[in-house]
Write an enzyme that holds these catalytic residues in place. Sequence first.
Site, PDB file in Angstrom:
ATOM      1  N   HIS A 218     -18.516 -27.903 -27.537  1.00 32.18           N
ATOM      2  CA  HIS A 218     -18.673 -27.014 -26.391  1.00 32.18           C
ATOM      3  C   HIS A 218     -17.750 -25.809 -26.538  1.00 32.18           C
ATOM      4  CE1 HIS A 218     -21.183 -29.477 -23.657  1.00 32.18           C
ATOM      5  NE2 HIS A 218     -20.652 -30.496 -24.318  1.00 32.18           N
TER       6      HIS A 218
ATOM      7  N   CYS B  76     -24.411 -28.092 -27.626  1.00 36.06           N
ATOM      8  CA  CYS B  76     -24.465 -29.546 -27.426  1.00 36.06           C
ATOM      9  C   CYS B  76     -25.921 -30.020 -27.473  1.00 36.06           C
ATOM     10  CB  CYS B  76     -23.745 -29.954 -26.145  1.00 36.06           C
ATOM     11  SG  CYS B  76     -23.349 -31.719 -26.084  1.00 36.06           S
TER      12      CYS B  76
ATOM     13  N   GLU C 194     -17.538 -23.306 -24.653  1.00 42.02           N
ATOM     14  CA  GLU C 194     -17.058 -22.905 -23.331  1.00 42.02           C
ATOM     15  C   GLU C 194     -15.865 -23.739 -22.877  1.00 42.02           C
ATOM     16  OE1 GLU C 194     -19.946 -26.215 -22.338  1.00 42.02           O
ATOM     17  OE2 GLU C 194     -19.698 -24.685 -23.891  1.00 42.02           O
TER      18      GLU C 194
END
Length: 217
Positions: A197, A89, A199
Amino acid sequence: MTVAIVDYGSGNLHSARKAFERAARESGLSASSITVTADPDVVRAAERIVLPGVGAFADCRAGLAAVDGMVDALVESALGRARPFLGICVGMQLLASRGLEHETVAGLDWIKGDVVPIEPANAELKVPHMGWNTLTARRAHPLLKDLSLGETGLHAYFVHSYHFRANDPAAVIAEVDYGGSLLAMIGRDNIVGTQFHPEKSQSLGLKLLANFLRWSP
């Protein structure tokens, strides 16, 4: 294998660490240490480096500069020693030459280009661009190995109001369609960055992180 996730006061640090731990575990990889750290010496010693980031470009750049010795450690490890590096990001956006968010702020300048406002061609599309989208690969890359991409592929999670406009199209690894093509993934040599993202991107994200842990640029 040691992974250093850089803590400079910006980023989903807990989520990133947990995602890397899960990716390593589910892929049968040996990750002896996945550490969230603000210590430049730990970054220098790590075999892989992750730079997360959320918020405004200028704030993230200032936060990184405020950690004494951290930028030097990143340069030494990523550019000097060619350690695998992943920006996430705003951590990816910091690789740019400049950020043009409210003011002009110098980035790390590892990949030439500017971070500029998203301006969708379709006025009905809201900014920030937030939600789940598929990716279109623009070139092959080891981090995309065995990932299902394209219109019927896996989805990645985005939340951003600015995007990286690369000077060299060859640096673009993948794009996302949001009222026009936006850069979703960029890279050169041992350095790669994702606007989305990983994650938070479930199956796609875990596979990409596992690929990063296996990557030997």
